[in-house]
Design a protein around this motif. Structure first.
Motif, short mmCIF file in Angstrom:
data_model
loop_
_atom_site.label_atom_id
_atom_site.label_comp_id
_atom_site.label_asym_id
_atom_site.label_seq_id
_atom_site.Cartn_x
_atom_site.Cartn_y
_atom_site.Cartn_z
N GLY A 56 44.10 44.04 21.75
CA GLY A 56 44.29 44.48 23.12
C GLY A 56 44.96 43.37 23.94
O GLY A 56 44.61 42.12 23.85
N LEU A 57 45.63 43.56 25.02
CA LEU A 57 46.28 42.43 26.04
C LEU A 57 46.36 43.05 27.50
O LEU A 57 46.58 44.08 27.72
CB LEU A 57 47.63 42.21 25.49
N ASP A 58 45.60 42.35 28.10
CA ASP A 58 45.44 42.83 29.66
C ASP A 58 45.85 41.63 30.65
O ASP A 58 45.46 40.45 30.35
CB ASP A 58 43.79 43.06 30.04
N PHE A 59 46.69 42.33 31.71
CA PHE A 59 47.21 41.28 32.78
C PHE A 59 46.50 41.91 34.02
O PHE A 59 46.80 43.47 34.05
CB PHE A 59 48.59 41.27 32.90
N ALA A 60 46.07 41.47 34.95
CA ALA A 60 45.55 41.93 36.15
C ALA A 60 45.71 41.07 37.25
O ALA A 60 45.53 39.83 37.09
CB ALA A 60 44.03 42.43 36.01
N LEU A 61 46.07 41.62 38.37
CA LEU A 61 45.95 40.76 39.79
C LEU A 61 45.27 41.59 40.88
O LEU A 61 45.37 42.62 41.09
CB LEU A 61 47.38 40.53 40.16
N ILE A 62 44.11 40.95 41.23
CA ILE A 62 43.20 41.50 42.26
C ILE A 62 43.21 40.81 43.53
O ILE A 62 42.99 39.76 43.53
CB ILE A 62 41.88 41.90 41.79
N GLU A 63 43.59 41.37 44.65
CA GLU A 63 43.66 41.05 45.96
C GLU A 63 42.79 41.76 46.96
O GLU A 63 42.54 42.94 46.95
CB GLU A 63 45.06 40.98 46.74
N SER A 64 41.62 40.89 47.57
CA SER A 64 40.83 41.80 48.26
C SER A 64 40.51 40.99 49.65
O SER A 64 40.79 39.80 49.70
CB SER A 64 39.26 41.61 47.52
N ASP A 65 40.26 41.74 50.62
CA ASP A 65 39.99 41.55 52.11
C ASP A 65 38.88 42.38 52.45
O ASP A 65 38.85 43.06 53.38
CB ASP A 65 41.20 41.58 52.91
N SER A 66 37.68 42.27 51.88
CA SER A 66 36.45 43.11 51.76
C SER A 66 35.94 43.03 53.26
O SER A 66 35.96 41.83 53.69
CB SER A 66 35.60 43.27 50.99
N ASP A 67 35.50 44.30 53.99
CA ASP A 67 34.52 44.11 55.20
C ASP A 67 33.14 43.52 54.79
O ASP A 67 32.66 43.23 55.76
CB ASP A 67 34.36 45.59 55.64
N PHE A 68 32.99 43.45 53.50
CA PHE A 68 31.39 42.94 53.23
C PHE A 68 31.66 41.36 52.93
O PHE A 68 30.31 40.82 52.36
CB PHE A 68 30.97 43.81 52.07
N SER A 69 32.72 40.78 53.19
CA SER A 69 32.73 39.35 52.96
C SER A 69 33.46 38.66 53.95
O SER A 69 34.40 39.57 54.73
CB SER A 69 33.09 39.15 51.54
N LEU A 70 33.15 37.73 54.21
CA LEU A 70 33.82 36.72 55.32
C LEU A 70 35.19 36.00 54.65
O LEU A 70 35.58 34.86 55.64
CB LEU A 70 33.04 35.85 55.94
N THR B 139 39.95 37.04 48.65
CA THR B 139 40.22 36.59 47.40
C THR B 139 41.48 36.91 46.68
O THR B 139 41.87 38.21 47.09
CB THR B 139 38.61 36.99 46.50
N THR B 140 41.92 36.12 45.89
CA THR B 140 42.82 36.42 45.05
C THR B 140 42.41 36.12 43.39
O THR B 140 42.23 34.98 43.47
CB THR B 140 44.22 35.71 45.41
N THR B 141 42.49 36.93 42.51
CA THR B 141 42.18 36.74 41.12
C THR B 141 43.19 37.30 40.35
O THR B 141 43.70 38.67 40.38
CB THR B 141 40.72 37.78 40.85
N GLY B 142 43.57 36.40 39.10
CA GLY B 142 44.57 36.92 38.11
C GLY B 142 43.85 36.58 36.75
O GLY B 142 43.16 35.62 36.81
N ILE B 143 44.11 37.65 36.05
CA ILE B 143 43.51 37.57 34.59
C ILE B 143 44.38 37.90 33.69
O ILE B 143 45.33 38.58 33.78
CB ILE B 143 42.17 38.74 34.65
N PHE B 144 44.37 37.03 32.57
CA PHE B 144 45.02 37.12 31.11
C PHE B 144 44.08 37.36 30.31
O PHE B 144 43.43 36.25 29.80
CB PHE B 144 45.96 36.09 31.15
N ALA C 162 41.67 33.68 30.52
CA ALA C 162 42.08 32.73 31.48
C ALA C 162 42.28 33.46 32.74
O ALA C 162 43.00 34.52 32.89
CB ALA C 162 43.41 32.26 31.16
N SER C 163 41.85 32.76 33.92
CA SER C 163 41.48 33.39 35.01
C SER C 163 41.99 32.53 36.10
O SER C 163 41.67 31.23 35.89
CB SER C 163 40.30 34.17 35.11
N TYR C 164 42.43 32.91 37.24
CA TYR C 164 42.80 32.14 38.40
C TYR C 164 42.01 32.73 39.78
O TYR C 164 42.00 34.05 39.88
CB TYR C 164 44.20 31.97 38.59
N ASP C 165 40.99 32.08 40.12
CA ASP C 165 40.45 32.44 41.50
C ASP C 165 40.57 31.76 42.81
O ASP C 165 40.60 30.51 42.64
CB ASP C 165 38.93 32.56 41.27
N GLU C 166 41.06 32.47 43.87
CA GLU C 166 41.21 31.61 45.15
C GLU C 166 40.62 32.33 46.24
O GLU C 166 40.56 33.48 46.48
CB GLU C 166 42.84 31.57 45.36
#
Length: 774
Positions: A505-519, A522-527, A547-551
């Motif tokens: 398996g090979l997965d690429f993901a990019l997740i951007e979040s601006d949740s009302d439950f955090s102040l 976040t930006t997360t990239g996953i390979f 391999a992941s990148y979290d900001e």
């Protein structure tokens, strides 16, 4: 008594007896005349020196003569002329035929059927033109045949009947065009769907009508019946339901179960069906004595007995017997014993309702697989189908292995129809396995919507191809966006990496979040590449590199801990991990119970900015009780995070909604009023799902739950005196649920209250989730 005589008078004064005489004489004369004419007609003969044919445009004159069977100079009778007429007409090429003898010349006049200029459908809305074209045998530019047009109309009517529209009518109409052409138009009256208003059962005692209605494929008309397709009456589906009911009962020990009859009654208004299944349950049997014997001196029966998982007292099931035979035959292959066959010999004990099973190990016929022939696959490569077989050319032939391979091919869902048969090969000891498949669509484009109390409204667009390039590979791409987050994902799976039973398996993901439950945002990239393979009958192991990148950005609070974590900007992590999964929910011995166990760890530190070990574990057990009316489910899960290099951040720690009754980031270590997440969590969830007494066609059931758990712990290098983190402090929550299997997707509503909580915890007394794809 006075008797009066009445005299009948006939017109013209002729007596009745004379009239009868004249009628008899006339009948005799007519009979003689008919016989004389028949003899003259049959005796009349013709000899033609010339045969002239007119009216033919496409059909050659020689072809017409060959149909007639008349040659120049041949003497023919009137009866033979009539036969020639019938033969030409029966060819189906001519609308009308005339044969006229004129002296020594024979005139044959024909009117050819026109060619089809266009085929059209009128009045159809439920079935599209391209769908209907597949049922029609008439073709453009071919000769029009009224008989074929009528057959096509009947086929279209049957197609509508299979879609629940039994009142549909289809009429073929012909529109004349120039140059002896016609337009063939099928006028369609679709009518309304005839729904299954009620499904009932007669003779069932062990299981309620409600439970049996969940088993079969046919469904009663529900609340939003316009959006549900399975509430229409389809005769073939009813036949399938009979087999499904039989399988259901036999898997639960009712070996004498029979469907004695099925009655589908049409309502007086002809708008609904009432379907009744008449069944005979019989008694439930369990396994009695289980033994193994061997007719082969080199085979120890005790070794084969040891691999069995069935035990005396278990509910009898043919599937359990089949699984036991498969285990023994796999052991024989492993031990190098060829042509071993396992024959189950069953003895019935009606007194104690048990079935004794004796597994006899015998030598089967010495038959080999000569070859495997595959036909019908135009896109899928042969290798994708061949790898579903445990045997190859030259191996000993085992009918059970062939049946199991056929089921695996069907389970691929690449084909609408699969037929696997064995026939004798070039020699009596050779077998050829024929595989005939019919391919179906494997790609899909989906547009979806979602809603949850936590994420709000969302939309998603996805593409999926289960049989990419015909190689059995799976490719998916999805974009999902809600009010406060976006998720972009691409994944690829090769199920037979290097020809082995290993999925790459090979997965690429990019997740951007601006949740009302955090102040913070976040930006997360996953390979993540991975390898997954079986390690036991129900167990699988996955090895992966991550391999992941979290900001963390845009902090809007007052926590000193979170502020320092956001100031670190983006960090990389690189590591390897594994996850073991054990799942008996579908392949276990009990059809009503199952267990899912998963345990995994990630070891980060192969480069990157951090070094840690992250552990997750979960176990879920489920069973059905009270005649399978109530489902009980228990879940135990937890996680631990241990940093050796750097410090954990909120994006690394456990901070999401791990239990019901609290908001995401609503419990655990806290600084001021801001939750920070914890390095540990543990939760136990217990729930029951049960009917509410509503008609099951509504798809509504109820539930109750109890959750207990906590999030705790924080890296001491982050901690300050203002942080409250008191170790494991369990929270207790109880609640009720309502489930609705709606046409929009599974919907769940939870109402909960916290029996015990900690200061600063944020309760969530109601939440709703629903997801659909359309």
């Amino acid at each position: 008594m006075e008797i009066k005589h009445q005299r009948r008078v006939f017109s013209g004064g002729i007596s009745p007896s004379l009239v009868k005489t004249l009628r008899a004489f006339g009948l005799v004369m007519v009979t003689f005349a008919v016989l004389a004419y028949g003899e003259m007609a049959s005796a009349q003969s013709y000899r033609f020196s010339t045969v002239e044919i007119e009216g033919n445009q496409r059909v050659e004159a020689g072809t017409i003569l060959s149909y007639a069977g008349i040659e120049r100079g041949q003497t023919v009778s009137a009866a033979e002329l009539n036969d020639a007429y019938q033969k030409i007409l029966a060819s189906g090429l001519f609308e009308s035929v005339t044969i006229e003898p004129r002296g020594n010349r024979l005139f044959i006049s024909v009117v050819e059927y026109p060619t089809i200029n266009r085929i059209a459908f009128e009045g159809n809305r439920r079935l599209k033109d391209e769908d209907l074209e597949g049922f029609v045998q008439s073709r453009v530019r071919q000769v029009f045949s009224p008989t074929q047009a009528e057959r096509d109309a009947a086929t279209l009517t049957e197609a509508y009947a299979q879609n629940g529209r039994l009142s549909a009518r289809v009429s073929p109409k012909v529109i004349r065009r120039s140059d002896n052409r016609v337009d063939l138009v099928f006028e369609i009256f679709e009518g309304g769907k005839i729904e299954v208003q009620r499904i009932s059962f007669v003779g069932n005692k062990a299981f309620s009508d409600r439970r049996l209605r969940r088993v079969i494929d046919s469904k009663q008309a529900g609340l939003l019946r316009a959006l549900i397709e399975r509430d229409t009456f389809v005769e073939d589906r009813i036949e399938f339901d009979r087999q499904v009911l039989t399988d259901f009962y036999q898997s639960r020990g009712y070996v004498d179960f029979r469907v004695t009859g099925t009655n589908a009654e049409l309502a007086r208004e002809r708008d609904a069906y009432f379907v009744t299944f008449n069944i005979q349950e019989g008694q439930q049997f369990t396994f009695g004595e289980i033994t193994t014997i061997s007719d082969l001196p080199e085979v120890d029966p005790d070794v084969y007995q040891a691999v069995l998982k069935v035990r005396p007292g278990m509910v009898y099931s043919p599937t359990r017997v089949e699984n036991a035979i498969s285990r023994m035959e796999r052991l024989a292959i492993k031990e190098g014993v060829d042509f071993l066959r396992v024959e189950p010999r069953i003895s019935r004990n009606d007194r104690d309702l048990t079935l004794d099973v004796e597994f006899a190990l015998v030598r089967g016929p010495r038959v080999f697989v000569e070859r495997i022939d595959i036909e019908g696959n135009t896109t899928t490569v042969d290798q994708v189908i061949r790898r579903q077989f445990d045997v190859v050319e030259g191996d000993p032939f085992n009918p059970r292995q062939i049946r199991e391979a056929a089921e695996r091919i069907r389970a691929l869902r690449y084909f609408s129809d699969v037929e696997v048969d064995a026939r004798e090969g070039s020699r009596p000891d050779q077998v050829v396995v024929d595989v005939n498949v019919e391919e179906t669509t494997t790609g899909s484009l989906s547009f979806g919507g979602s809603y949850s109390t936590n994420s709000g409204l969302g939309i998603s667009v996805g593409f999926s191809e289960r049989n990419f390039m015909g190689r059995g590979q799976e490719l998916t791409a999805q974009v999902a966006a809600a009010e406060n987050n976006a998720n972009y994902n691409i994944s690829f799976v090769e199920p037979a990496f290097l020809g082995r039973d290993v999925a790459f398996g090979l997965d690429f993901a990019l997740i951007e979040s601006d949740s009302d439950f955090s102040l913070f945002n976040t930006t997360t990239g996953i390979f993540r590449p991975s390898l997954t393979f079986p390690v036991s009958e129900n167990g699988r192991l996955s090895l992966y590199y991550d391999a992941s990148y979290d900001e963390m950005t845009d902090y809007r609070g007052f926590s000193s801990v979170l502020r320092s974590e956001v100031a670190q900007k983006g960090l990389w992590s690189s590591g390897i991990g594994y996850e073991y999964t054990y799942d008996t929910r579908r392949g276990g011995l009990d059809p009503n119970s199952g267990v899912l166990l998963s345990f995994g760890q990630e070891f980060a530190g192969l480069g990157g900015d951090t070094e840690f070990i992250k552990t997750n574990a979960r176990i879920i057990a489920q069973t059905m009780v009270l005649n399978e009316e109530v489902t009980l489910r228990a879940t135990l899960e937890g996680g631990a995070l241990d940093f050796q290099k750097g410090t954990s951040r909120a994006v690394d720690r456990f901070s999401s909604q791990v239990m019901r009754g609290f908001e995401p980031n609503g419990m655990g270590p806290i600084e001021g009023t801001e939750h920070l997440g914890g390095d540990f969590y543990a939760v136990a969830k217990f729930e029951a799902e049960f009917p509410l007494g509503l008609p099951e066609e509504y798809g509504i059931s109820g539930g109750a739950f109890y959750d207990v758990g906590s999030i705790w712990g924080l890296d001491t290098r982050n901690a300050t005196g203002l942080i409250r983190s008191k170790g494991f402090k369990p929270r207790h929550v109880v609640g009720v649920s309502m489930f609705w299997a709606s046409p929009f997707g599974p919907l769940r509503l939870n109402w909960s209250t916290a029996l015990e909580k900690e200061p600063g915890d944020i309760e969530q007394t109601f939440d709703l989730t629903v997801r659909t794809e359309f």
